[in-house]
Design a protein around this motif. Structure first.
Motif, PDB file in Angstrom:
ATOM      1  N   SER A  58       0.840  -1.190   0.000  1.00 14.93           N
ATOM      2  CA  SER A  58       0.000   0.000   0.000  1.00 14.93           C
ATOM      3  C   SER A  58       0.881   1.249   0.000  1.00 14.93           C
ATOM      4  O   SER A  58       2.087   1.189   0.236  1.00 14.93           O
ATOM      5  CB  SER A  58      -0.918   0.006   1.225  1.00 14.93           C
ATOM      6  OG  SER A  58      -0.167   0.207   2.418  1.00 14.93           O
ATOM      7  N   SER A 117      -8.817   3.959  12.805  1.00 16.84           N
ATOM      8  CA  SER A 117      -8.388   4.841  11.713  1.00 16.84           C
ATOM      9  C   SER A 117      -7.836   6.151  12.255  1.00 16.84           C
ATOM     10  O   SER A 117      -6.781   6.634  11.814  1.00 16.84           O
ATOM     11  CB  SER A 117      -9.560   5.119  10.767  1.00 16.84           C
ATOM     12  OG  SER A 117     -10.085   3.927  10.226  1.00 16.84           O
ATOM     13  N   SER A 269      -9.474   9.829   7.485  1.00 18.48           N
ATOM     14  CA  SER A 269     -10.419   9.359   6.464  1.00 18.48           C
ATOM     15  C   SER A 269      -9.692   8.576   5.373  1.00 18.48           C
ATOM     16  O   SER A 269     -10.261   7.669   4.759  1.00 18.48           O
ATOM     17  CB  SER A 269     -11.193  10.539   5.858  1.00 18.48           C
ATOM     18  OG  SER A 269     -10.330  11.404   5.139  1.00 18.48           O
ATOM     19  N   GLU A 271      -7.169   6.702   6.088  1.00 10.63           N
ATOM     20  CA  GLU A 271      -6.778   5.450   6.741  1.00 10.63           C
ATOM     21  C   GLU A 271      -7.947   4.456   6.799  1.00 10.63           C
ATOM     22  O   GLU A 271      -7.732   3.262   6.980  1.00 10.63           O
ATOM     23  CB  GLU A 271      -6.302   5.725   8.171  1.00 10.63           C
ATOM     24  CG  GLU A 271      -5.083   6.620   8.289  1.00 10.63           C
ATOM     25  CD  GLU A 271      -3.787   5.900   7.947  1.00 10.63           C
ATOM     26  OE1 GLU A 271      -3.808   4.659   7.838  1.00 10.63           O
ATOM     27  OE2 GLU A 271      -2.759   6.582   7.800  1.00 10.63           O
ATOM     28  N   PRO A 273      -9.984   3.113   4.527  1.00 14.36           N
ATOM     29  CA  PRO A 273      -9.920   1.946   3.619  1.00 14.36           C
ATOM     30  C   PRO A 273      -8.886   0.914   4.054  1.00 14.36           C
ATOM     31  O   PRO A 273      -9.090  -0.287   3.861  1.00 14.36           O
ATOM     32  CB  PRO A 273      -9.556   2.574   2.270  1.00 14.36           C
ATOM     33  CG  PRO A 273      -9.995   3.997   2.366  1.00 14.36           C
ATOM     34  CD  PRO A 273      -9.775   4.379   3.799  1.00 14.36           C
ATOM     35  N   GLU A 276     -10.494  -0.945   6.925  1.00 15.74           N
ATOM     36  CA  GLU A 276     -11.560  -1.791   6.390  1.00 15.74           C
ATOM     37  C   GLU A 276     -10.986  -3.050   5.750  1.00 15.74           C
ATOM     38  O   GLU A 276     -11.476  -4.156   5.981  1.00 15.74           O
ATOM     39  CB  GLU A 276     -12.389  -1.011   5.362  1.00 15.74           C
ATOM     40  CG  GLU A 276     -13.280   0.059   5.966  1.00 15.74           C
ATOM     41  CD  GLU A 276     -14.080   0.785   4.905  1.00 15.74           C
ATOM     42  OE1 GLU A 276     -15.168   1.279   5.233  1.00 15.74           O
ATOM     43  OE2 GLU A 276     -13.623   0.865   3.745  1.00 15.74           O
ATOM     44  N   ALA A 277      -9.944  -2.872   4.948  1.00 14.72           N
ATOM     45  CA  ALA A 277      -9.322  -4.030   4.286  1.00 14.72           C
ATOM     46  C   ALA A 277      -8.662  -4.941   5.305  1.00 14.72           C
ATOM     47  O   ALA A 277      -8.746  -6.169   5.209  1.00 14.72           O
ATOM     48  CB  ALA A 277      -8.296  -3.550   3.259  1.00 14.72           C
ATOM     49  N   LYS A 282     -16.796  -3.216   6.765  1.00 11.86           N
ATOM     50  CA  LYS A 282     -17.104  -1.886   6.261  1.00 11.86           C
ATOM     51  C   LYS A 282     -17.385  -0.945   7.417  1.00 11.86           C
ATOM     52  O   LYS A 282     -18.092  -1.299   8.363  1.00 11.86           O
ATOM     53  CB  LYS A 282     -18.324  -1.949   5.329  1.00 11.86           C
ATOM     54  CG  LYS A 282     -18.640  -0.645   4.619  1.00 11.86           C
ATOM     55  CD  LYS A 282     -17.591  -0.315   3.578  1.00 11.86           C
ATOM     56  CE  LYS A 282     -17.953   0.969   2.807  1.00 11.86           C
ATOM     57  NZ  LYS A 282     -16.863   1.384   1.912  1.00 11.86           N
ATOM     58  N   ASP A 285     -19.684   4.719   4.556  1.00 11.27           N
ATOM     59  CA  ASP A 285     -19.408   5.064   3.174  1.00 11.27           C
ATOM     60  C   ASP A 285     -18.693   6.415   3.123  1.00 11.27           C
ATOM     61  O   ASP A 285     -18.801   7.242   4.024  1.00 11.27           O
ATOM     62  CB  ASP A 285     -20.695   5.100   2.350  1.00 11.27           C
ATOM     63  CG  ASP A 285     -21.649   6.181   2.819  1.00 11.27           C
ATOM     64  OD1 ASP A 285     -21.519   7.322   2.355  1.00 11.27           O
ATOM     65  OD2 ASP A 285     -22.504   5.879   3.666  1.00 11.27           O
ATOM     66  N   GLU A 286     -17.935   6.615   2.064  1.00 10.66           N
ATOM     67  CA  GLU A 286     -17.079   7.800   1.955  1.00 10.66           C
ATOM     68  C   GLU A 286     -17.873   9.092   2.037  1.00 10.66           C
ATOM     69  O   GLU A 286     -17.432  10.070   2.662  1.00 10.66           O
ATOM     70  CB  GLU A 286     -16.296   7.739   0.640  1.00 10.66           C
ATOM     71  CG  GLU A 286     -15.271   8.832   0.491  1.00 10.66           C
ATOM     72  CD  GLU A 286     -14.440   8.688  -0.781  1.00 10.66           C
ATOM     73  OE1 GLU A 286     -13.743   9.643  -1.133  1.00 10.66           O
ATOM     74  OE2 GLU A 286     -14.504   7.616  -1.405  1.00 10.66           O
TER      75      GLU A 286
END
Length: 308
Positions: A58, A117, A269, A271, A273, A276-277, A282, A285-286
Protein backbone atom coordinates in the motif's frame (compact mmCIF):
# COMPACT_ATOMS: atom_id res chain seq x y z
CA UNK A 1 -12.64 -5.64 39.76
CA UNK A 2 -15.24 -7.15 42.10
CA UNK A 3 -14.74 -10.90 42.52
CA UNK A 4 -18.41 -11.69 41.92
CA UNK A 5 -18.26 -9.86 38.58
CA UNK A 6 -15.12 -11.79 37.65
CA UNK A 7 -16.90 -15.05 38.45
CA UNK A 8 -19.92 -13.99 36.38
CA UNK A 9 -17.65 -13.21 33.43
CA UNK A 10 -15.79 -16.50 33.78
CA UNK A 11 -19.13 -18.29 33.78
CA UNK A 12 -20.26 -16.51 30.61
CA UNK A 13 -19.34 -17.39 27.07
CA UNK A 14 -16.41 -15.01 26.80
CA UNK A 15 -14.88 -14.21 23.42
CA UNK A 16 -12.09 -16.66 22.66
CA UNK A 17 -8.91 -16.17 20.69
CA UNK A 18 -8.16 -18.24 17.60
CA UNK A 19 -5.00 -20.34 17.72
CA UNK A 20 -3.12 -18.02 15.37
CA UNK A 21 -3.78 -15.04 17.66
CA UNK A 22 -2.48 -17.00 20.66
CA UNK A 23 0.67 -17.83 18.68
CA UNK A 24 1.15 -14.20 17.64
CA UNK A 25 0.80 -12.99 21.23
CA UNK A 26 3.23 -15.65 22.42
CA UNK A 27 5.69 -14.60 19.74
CA UNK A 28 5.76 -11.12 21.23
CA UNK A 29 6.77 -12.56 24.61
CA UNK A 30 9.72 -14.51 23.23
CA UNK A 31 13.21 -13.02 23.47
CA UNK A 32 14.26 -15.01 20.42
CA UNK A 33 11.35 -14.28 18.09
CA UNK A 34 12.23 -13.37 14.52
CA UNK A 35 10.66 -12.73 11.14
CA UNK A 36 11.04 -16.37 10.10
CA UNK A 37 8.86 -17.53 13.01
CA UNK A 38 6.29 -14.83 12.24
CA UNK A 39 6.13 -15.87 8.59
CA UNK A 40 5.75 -19.52 9.61
CA UNK A 41 2.64 -18.59 11.63
CA UNK A 42 1.06 -16.26 9.08
CA UNK A 43 1.70 -18.38 5.99
CA UNK A 44 -0.70 -21.06 7.27
CA UNK A 45 -3.59 -18.60 6.85
CA UNK A 46 -4.02 -17.56 3.19
CA UNK A 47 -6.33 -14.65 4.03
CA UNK A 48 -3.90 -13.32 6.64
CA UNK A 49 -0.98 -13.72 4.26
CA UNK A 50 -2.88 -11.78 1.61
CA UNK A 51 -3.64 -8.99 4.08
CA UNK A 52 0.03 -8.52 5.02
CA UNK A 53 1.11 -8.55 1.38
CA UNK A 54 -1.59 -6.05 0.42
CA UNK A 55 -0.70 -3.67 3.25
CA UNK A 56 3.05 -3.92 2.57
CA UNK A 57 2.33 -2.83 -1.01
CA UNK A 58 0.00 0.00 0.00
CA UNK A 59 1.01 3.65 -0.35
CA UNK A 60 1.87 3.88 3.34
CA UNK A 61 4.56 1.19 3.21
CA UNK A 62 5.38 0.58 -0.46
CA UNK A 63 9.02 0.40 -1.60
CA UNK A 64 10.54 0.55 -5.08
CA UNK A 65 10.47 -3.24 -5.33
CA UNK A 66 6.98 -4.71 -4.68
CA UNK A 67 6.70 -7.20 -1.84
CA UNK A 68 5.90 -10.50 -3.54
CA UNK A 69 6.74 -12.77 -0.59
CA UNK A 70 5.71 -12.73 3.05
CA UNK A 71 9.33 -12.43 4.13
CA UNK A 72 9.77 -9.29 2.03
CA UNK A 73 6.40 -7.92 3.20
CA UNK A 74 7.34 -8.29 6.87
CA UNK A 75 10.73 -6.71 6.23
CA UNK A 76 8.99 -3.68 4.69
CA UNK A 77 6.48 -3.44 7.55
CA UNK A 78 8.86 -4.40 10.36
CA UNK A 79 8.56 -7.34 12.75
CA UNK A 80 6.42 -5.73 15.46
CA UNK A 81 4.12 -3.80 13.10
CA UNK A 82 3.62 -7.02 11.12
CA UNK A 83 2.69 -8.86 14.32
CA UNK A 84 0.23 -6.13 15.37
CA UNK A 85 -1.31 -6.03 11.88
CA UNK A 86 -1.73 -9.81 11.85
CA UNK A 87 -3.31 -9.70 15.32
CA UNK A 88 -5.78 -7.02 14.25
CA UNK A 89 -6.76 -8.93 11.11
CA UNK A 90 -7.21 -12.13 13.12
CA UNK A 91 -9.16 -10.68 16.04
CA UNK A 92 -12.00 -8.85 14.28
CA UNK A 93 -13.60 -11.95 12.68
CA UNK A 94 -13.01 -13.94 15.88
CA UNK A 95 -14.74 -11.28 18.01
CA UNK A 96 -17.54 -10.54 15.54
CA UNK A 97 -20.11 -11.56 18.16
CA UNK A 98 -23.26 -13.56 18.62
CA UNK A 99 -25.86 -11.52 16.75
CA UNK A 100 -28.64 -13.05 18.84
CA UNK A 101 -27.41 -11.20 21.94
CA UNK A 102 -29.12 -7.86 22.82
CA UNK A 103 -26.24 -5.71 21.70
CA UNK A 104 -25.66 -3.26 18.86
CA UNK A 105 -22.77 -4.89 17.01
CA UNK A 106 -22.90 -2.66 13.92
CA UNK A 107 -22.32 0.68 15.72
CA UNK A 108 -19.88 -1.08 18.06
CA UNK A 109 -17.65 -2.06 15.14
CA UNK A 110 -18.15 1.29 13.44
CA UNK A 111 -16.77 3.05 16.52
CA UNK A 112 -13.94 0.53 16.88
CA UNK A 113 -12.80 0.83 13.27
CA UNK A 114 -13.19 4.61 13.13
CA UNK A 115 -11.14 4.85 16.33
CA UNK A 116 -8.47 2.60 14.79
CA UNK A 117 -8.39 4.84 11.71
CA UNK A 118 -8.09 8.00 13.84
CA UNK A 119 -5.42 6.42 16.01
CA UNK A 120 -3.30 5.63 12.96
CA UNK A 121 -3.38 9.28 11.89
CA UNK A 122 -2.58 10.38 15.46
CA UNK A 123 0.26 7.89 15.83
CA UNK A 124 1.87 8.86 12.53
CA UNK A 125 2.39 12.28 14.14
CA UNK A 126 3.21 11.29 17.70
CA UNK A 127 4.48 7.68 17.63
CA UNK A 128 5.59 6.91 14.06
CA UNK A 129 7.27 3.68 15.16
CA UNK A 130 4.22 2.45 17.08
CA UNK A 131 1.40 3.10 14.61
CA UNK A 132 0.16 -0.49 14.63
CA UNK A 133 0.35 -0.84 18.45
CA UNK A 134 -1.69 2.34 18.96
CA UNK A 135 -4.13 1.18 16.28
CA UNK A 136 -4.62 -2.23 17.92
CA UNK A 137 -5.21 -0.61 21.34
CA UNK A 138 -7.77 1.74 19.77
CA UNK A 139 -9.46 -1.16 17.98
CA UNK A 140 -9.77 -3.11 21.27
CA UNK A 141 -10.60 -0.28 23.68
CA UNK A 142 -14.28 -1.31 23.80
CA UNK A 143 -13.72 -5.09 23.72
CA UNK A 144 -15.15 -5.34 27.25
CA UNK A 145 -18.57 -4.62 25.73
CA UNK A 146 -18.40 -7.95 23.91
CA UNK A 147 -17.85 -9.71 27.24
CA UNK A 148 -20.64 -7.76 28.96
CA UNK A 149 -23.02 -8.68 26.13
CA UNK A 150 -22.65 -12.33 27.17
CA UNK A 151 -23.77 -11.74 30.78
CA UNK A 152 -27.28 -12.91 31.70
CA UNK A 153 -28.37 -9.56 33.18
CA UNK A 154 -28.70 -7.98 29.70
CA UNK A 155 -27.00 -4.66 30.46
CA UNK A 156 -27.72 -3.42 26.94
CA UNK A 157 -31.34 -4.61 26.77
CA UNK A 158 -33.55 -2.08 25.01
CA UNK A 159 -30.71 0.00 23.59
CA UNK A 160 -31.73 1.51 20.25
CA UNK A 161 -28.98 0.74 17.76
CA UNK A 162 -29.89 3.71 15.58
CA UNK A 163 -28.96 6.04 18.45
CA UNK A 164 -26.06 4.03 19.90
CA UNK A 165 -24.41 6.22 22.50
CA UNK A 166 -21.05 5.18 23.90
CA UNK A 167 -21.30 7.61 26.83
CA UNK A 168 -24.77 6.31 27.70
CA UNK A 169 -23.56 2.70 27.48
CA UNK A 170 -20.76 3.46 29.95
CA UNK A 171 -23.24 5.01 32.39
CA UNK A 172 -25.53 1.99 32.11
CA UNK A 173 -22.63 -0.43 32.70
CA UNK A 174 -21.55 1.40 35.84
CA UNK A 175 -25.12 1.50 37.10
CA UNK A 176 -25.75 -2.22 36.62
CA UNK A 177 -22.28 -3.74 37.15
CA UNK A 178 -20.40 -1.16 39.21
CA UNK A 179 -17.70 -1.20 36.48
CA UNK A 180 -17.54 -0.15 32.86
CA UNK A 181 -16.31 -2.01 29.81
CA UNK A 182 -12.83 -0.44 29.95
CA UNK A 183 -12.05 -2.18 33.23
CA UNK A 184 -13.53 -5.44 31.96
CA UNK A 185 -11.73 -5.12 28.63
CA UNK A 186 -8.38 -4.60 30.35
CA UNK A 187 -9.07 -7.64 32.54
CA UNK A 188 -9.85 -9.68 29.43
CA UNK A 189 -6.73 -8.53 27.56
CA UNK A 190 -4.59 -9.31 30.60
CA UNK A 191 -6.02 -12.86 30.65
CA UNK A 192 -5.09 -13.12 26.98
CA UNK A 193 -1.55 -11.95 27.88
CA UNK A 194 -1.57 -8.85 25.70
CA UNK A 195 1.29 -6.35 26.11
CA UNK A 196 1.03 -4.23 29.26
CA UNK A 197 0.92 -0.90 27.42
CA UNK A 198 -2.17 -2.03 25.48
CA UNK A 199 -3.85 -3.33 28.65
CA UNK A 200 -3.18 -0.03 30.45
CA UNK A 201 -4.45 2.06 27.53
CA UNK A 202 -7.72 0.10 27.42
CA UNK A 203 -8.10 0.32 31.22
CA UNK A 204 -8.05 4.12 31.21
CA UNK A 205 -9.90 4.66 27.91
CA UNK A 206 -13.18 5.74 29.56
CA UNK A 207 -11.66 7.59 32.52
CA UNK A 208 -10.80 11.12 31.42
CA UNK A 209 -10.43 12.33 35.03
CA UNK A 210 -7.85 9.63 35.71
CA UNK A 211 -5.95 10.60 32.58
CA UNK A 212 -6.01 14.25 33.69
CA UNK A 213 -4.44 13.23 37.00
CA UNK A 214 -1.86 10.77 35.65
CA UNK A 215 -1.31 11.43 31.94
CA UNK A 216 0.13 14.14 29.76
CA UNK A 217 -0.91 15.56 26.41
CA UNK A 218 0.10 13.37 23.50
CA UNK A 219 0.92 10.22 25.48
CA UNK A 220 -0.02 6.67 24.39
CA UNK A 221 -3.09 6.39 26.65
CA UNK A 222 -4.33 9.83 25.65
CA UNK A 223 -3.94 9.01 21.96
CA UNK A 224 -6.10 5.90 22.35
CA UNK A 225 -8.76 7.76 24.34
CA UNK A 226 -8.75 10.63 21.83
CA UNK A 227 -9.26 8.18 18.96
CA UNK A 228 -12.46 6.92 20.58
CA UNK A 229 -13.76 10.45 21.17
CA UNK A 230 -12.96 11.38 17.57
CA UNK A 231 -14.96 8.35 16.46
CA UNK A 232 -17.81 9.59 18.68
CA UNK A 233 -17.58 13.02 17.05
CA UNK A 234 -17.74 11.44 13.61
CA UNK A 235 -20.74 9.31 14.56
CA UNK A 236 -22.64 12.15 16.24
CA UNK A 237 -21.87 15.05 13.89
CA UNK A 238 -25.62 15.67 13.57
CA UNK A 239 -25.82 16.41 17.31
CA UNK A 240 -24.14 19.82 17.83
CA UNK A 241 -24.78 19.67 21.59
CA UNK A 242 -22.20 16.87 21.80
CA UNK A 243 -19.42 18.93 20.20
CA UNK A 244 -18.21 21.10 23.15
CA UNK A 245 -17.26 18.28 25.53
CA UNK A 246 -15.71 16.21 22.76
CA UNK A 247 -13.84 19.28 21.48
CA UNK A 248 -12.36 20.16 24.86
CA UNK A 249 -11.28 16.63 25.71
CA UNK A 250 -9.79 15.71 22.34
CA UNK A 251 -7.77 18.94 22.25
CA UNK A 252 -6.51 18.39 25.80
CA UNK A 253 -5.62 14.73 25.18
CA UNK A 254 -3.57 15.56 22.10
CA UNK A 255 -2.30 18.99 23.17
CA UNK A 256 -3.69 20.36 19.90
CA UNK A 257 -6.15 22.94 18.61
CA UNK A 258 -9.42 22.08 16.87
CA UNK A 259 -7.98 22.90 13.44
CA UNK A 260 -5.24 20.35 14.12
CA UNK A 261 -7.85 17.78 15.20
CA UNK A 262 -9.83 18.28 11.98
CA UNK A 263 -6.61 17.89 10.00
CA UNK A 264 -5.91 14.61 11.82
CA UNK A 265 -9.46 13.41 11.14
CA UNK A 266 -9.07 14.33 7.48
CA UNK A 267 -5.91 12.20 7.39
CA UNK A 268 -7.82 9.48 9.23
CA UNK A 269 -10.42 9.36 6.46
CA UNK A 270 -7.63 8.15 4.18
CA UNK A 271 -6.78 5.45 6.74
CA UNK A 272 -10.35 4.09 6.78
CA UNK A 273 -9.92 1.95 3.62
CA UNK A 274 -6.75 0.44 5.11
CA UNK A 275 -8.55 -0.49 8.32
CA UNK A 276 -11.56 -1.79 6.39
CA UNK A 277 -9.32 -4.03 4.29
CA UNK A 278 -7.34 -5.10 7.34
CA UNK A 279 -10.43 -6.11 9.30
CA UNK A 280 -12.61 -7.19 6.35
CA UNK A 281 -15.37 -4.95 7.72
CA UNK A 282 -17.10 -1.89 6.26
CA UNK A 283 -17.03 1.24 8.45
CA UNK A 284 -18.97 4.06 6.78
CA UNK A 285 -19.41 5.06 3.17
CA UNK A 286 -17.08 7.80 1.96
CA UNK A 287 -19.86 10.34 1.43
CA UNK A 288 -21.12 9.97 5.02
CA UNK A 289 -17.58 10.27 6.40
CA UNK A 290 -16.94 13.45 4.44
CA UNK A 291 -20.34 14.97 5.26
CA UNK A 292 -19.77 14.45 8.98
CA UNK A 293 -16.25 15.84 8.72
CA UNK A 294 -17.55 18.94 6.95
CA UNK A 295 -19.99 19.55 9.82
CA UNK A 296 -17.28 19.15 12.45
CA UNK A 297 -14.84 21.35 10.54
CA UNK A 298 -17.14 24.36 10.77
CA UNK A 299 -18.24 23.76 14.35
CA UNK A 300 -16.77 26.60 16.40
CA UNK A 301 -16.37 26.37 20.14
CA UNK A 302 -15.74 29.43 22.25
CA UNK A 303 -13.68 29.64 25.42
CA UNK A 304 -16.66 28.70 27.55
CA UNK A 305 -16.99 25.43 25.66
CA UNK A 306 -20.32 26.27 24.02
CA UNK A 307 -21.05 25.23 20.43
CA UNK A 308 -22.00 28.09 18.13
Amino acid sequence: MDESLQQALLGAQLPTLPAVAVQLIGLGQSEHADVTQLVDIVIRDPALSSTLLRLANSAAYRRVTPADTLTLATSYLGFEPSRMIALSATLVPALAGDREQPFCYTPYWRRALLAASCSRAIARRLFPRDVESVSLAALLQDVGMLAIAQLPNAVYQGQACETFDHKGAVAREREVLGEDHATIGAWLLKRWEFPENLVDAVAVSNDYSRWQAEGKAGDFDGAVMASGLMADAWMSADQPEAVPTLHDRICALLGAGWDDVIEIMTEASAEVPIVEALCSTKVMDEASLQAALDVLAVAKVDAAGQAE
